[in-house]
Design a protein around this motif. Structure first.
Motif, mmCIF file in Angstrom:
data_model
loop_
_atom_site.group_PDB
_atom_site.id
_atom_site.type_symbol
_atom_site.label_atom_id
_atom_site.label_comp_id
_atom_site.label_asym_id
_atom_site.label_seq_id
_atom_site.Cartn_x
_atom_site.Cartn_y
_atom_site.Cartn_z
ATOM 1 N N ILE A 177 51.972 33.248 28.886
ATOM 2 C CA ILE A 177 51.839 34.641 29.333
ATOM 3 C C ILE A 177 50.487 35.207 28.916
ATOM 4 C CG2 ILE A 177 52.731 36.990 28.952
ATOM 5 C CD1 ILE A 177 55.548 35.670 28.819
ATOM 6 N N GLU A 178 50.073 34.939 27.690
ATOM 7 C CA GLU A 178 48.767 35.421 27.210
ATOM 8 C C GLU A 178 47.627 34.790 28.012
ATOM 9 O OE1 GLU A 178 48.001 37.864 25.063
ATOM 10 O OE2 GLU A 178 50.153 38.251 25.039
ATOM 11 N N GLN A 179 47.752 33.518 28.338
ATOM 12 C CA GLN A 179 46.739 32.831 29.140
ATOM 13 C C GLN A 179 46.647 33.455 30.536
ATOM 14 O OE1 GLN A 179 44.443 30.621 28.401
ATOM 15 N NE2 GLN A 179 43.728 30.422 30.508
ATOM 16 N N GLN A 180 47.781 33.732 31.148
ATOM 17 C CA GLN A 180 47.794 34.361 32.465
ATOM 18 C C GLN A 180 47.202 35.762 32.407
ATOM 19 O OE1 GLN A 180 51.913 34.085 33.593
ATOM 20 N NE2 GLN A 180 51.664 32.043 34.494
ATOM 21 N N LYS A 181 47.449 36.481 31.324
ATOM 22 C CA LYS A 181 46.889 37.817 31.146
ATOM 23 C C LYS A 181 45.367 37.747 31.058
ATOM 24 C CE LYS A 181 47.236 41.767 28.015
ATOM 25 N NZ LYS A 181 47.850 42.281 26.791
ATOM 26 N N GLU A 230 43.430 35.353 32.241
ATOM 27 C CA GLU A 230 42.929 34.954 33.550
ATOM 28 C C GLU A 230 42.913 36.130 34.520
ATOM 29 O OE1 GLU A 230 45.353 31.642 34.753
ATOM 30 O OE2 GLU A 230 44.474 30.310 33.240
ATOM 31 N N ALA A 231 43.950 36.969 34.470
ATOM 32 C CA ALA A 231 44.010 38.153 35.342
ATOM 33 C C ALA A 231 42.887 39.131 34.987
ATOM 34 C CB ALA A 231 45.365 38.836 35.225
ATOM 35 N N GLU A 232 42.616 39.313 33.699
ATOM 36 C CA GLU A 232 41.537 40.212 33.278
ATOM 37 C C GLU A 232 40.183 39.680 33.724
ATOM 38 O OE1 GLU A 232 42.168 40.644 29.077
ATOM 39 O OE2 GLU A 232 43.876 41.995 29.374
ATOM 40 N N ASN A 233 39.966 38.372 33.595
ATOM 41 C CA ASN A 233 38.698 37.776 34.043
ATOM 42 C C ASN A 233 38.537 37.897 35.549
ATOM 43 O OD1 ASN A 233 37.830 37.065 31.473
ATOM 44 N ND2 ASN A 233 38.804 35.066 31.555
ATOM 45 N N ALA A 234 39.618 37.660 36.300
ATOM 46 C CA ALA A 234 39.566 37.808 37.754
ATOM 47 C C ALA A 234 39.278 39.260 38.132
ATOM 48 C CB ALA A 234 40.877 37.339 38.379
ATOM 49 N N ALA A 235 39.857 40.209 37.389
ATOM 50 C CA ALA A 235 39.623 41.625 37.649
ATOM 51 C C ALA A 235 38.162 41.984 37.386
ATOM 52 C CB ALA A 235 40.546 42.496 36.794
ATOM 53 N N ARG A 236 37.565 41.430 36.324
ATOM 54 C CA ARG A 236 36.142 41.679 36.035
ATOM 55 C C ARG A 236 35.275 41.239 37.201
ATOM 56 N NH1 ARG A 236 37.772 40.087 31.120
ATOM 57 N NH2 ARG A 236 37.611 41.659 29.510
ATOM 58 N N VAL A 237 35.547 40.044 37.690
ATOM 59 C CA VAL A 237 34.780 39.511 38.820
ATOM 60 C C VAL A 237 34.973 40.407 40.043
ATOM 61 C CG1 VAL A 237 34.619 37.571 40.436
ATOM 62 C CG2 VAL A 237 34.809 37.141 37.977
ATOM 63 N N ALA A 238 36.209 40.812 40.311
ATOM 64 C CA ALA A 238 36.509 41.633 41.488
ATOM 65 C C ALA A 238 35.837 43.003 41.419
ATOM 66 C CB ALA A 238 38.020 41.795 41.646
#
Length: 195
Positions: free
Chosen positions: A37-41, A43-51
């Motif tokens: 769950i922490e890993q997915q969180k 990854e979601a934050e990194n994807a959001a930064r890029v977006a």
């Protein structure tokens, strides 16, 4: 096997055993999935930064949050060097389905300039029109809209603070938050009432 007599003590012992087994099972599942769950969180934050930076290498991504109608609203907001909003992504929200959940797209709608904040210069003063601002709130979700804009204003304060500037921001309530940087190591936060 003999059936236990139905006494208060036997019922309490049975319920206690069932509760302990269920609690142990839940704890075990939590421990097994916590790292994933922490890993997915992350990854979601990194994807959001890029977006939110949308290919702007000179932009800055800021994580922020505010209390909405249903709980915490966490956002990632991108700014260009001049303080224009490049984009935002909702990282977490528990707003009312079909109402407050519209924050995910509502403030990005280029066809509706009254609600779109993308490309606007952030000032820390975003407010819904009901509060004297110039941003259209989500229909029947004013509290969620106020919280969203308070989070955007907070992100702008953080952005300007990184640049060493003093900024006043609308918090969505009846206060303004002033943040002043005294040195690179200390930060003074002062709230003033504006009823």
């Amino acid at each position: 096997m003999n059936k236990l007599p139905s006494t208060f003590i036997n019922m309490m012992l049975s319920l206690t055993c069932i509760t302990l087994v269920a609690a142990a099972a839940l704890a075990g599942v939590y421990l097994l999935t916590q790292e994933q769950i922490e890993q997915q969180k992350r990854e979601a934050e990194n994807a959001a930064r890029v977006a939110v930076l949308a290919g702007h290498e000179d932009g800055v991504a800021i994580e922020t949050q505010a209390d909405g109608f249903g709980g915490v609203i966490r956002l990632m907001v991108g700014f260009d060097p001049e303080g224009h909003i490049l984009g935002y992504e909702v990282l977490e929200q528990t707003e009312t389905p079909g109402l407050g959940t519209h924050i995910v797209e509502w403030f990005k709608n280029a066809d509706k300039p009254g609600q779109n904040i993308i490309g606007r210069e952030a000032t820390g003063q975003f407010r819904v029109s009901k509060d004297g601002g110039d941003v259209d709130a989500i229909t029947a979700a004013t509290i969620s809209s106020r919280a969203f804009l308070a989070a955007i204003n907070d992100a702008y304060v953080q952005f300007k603070n990184m640049q060493g500037e003093q900024v006043e921001a609308w918090t969505g309530a009846s206060t303004m938050t002033t943040i002043t940087t005294e040195s690179s190591d200390s930060l003074t936060v002062k709230e003033e009432s504006h009823e």
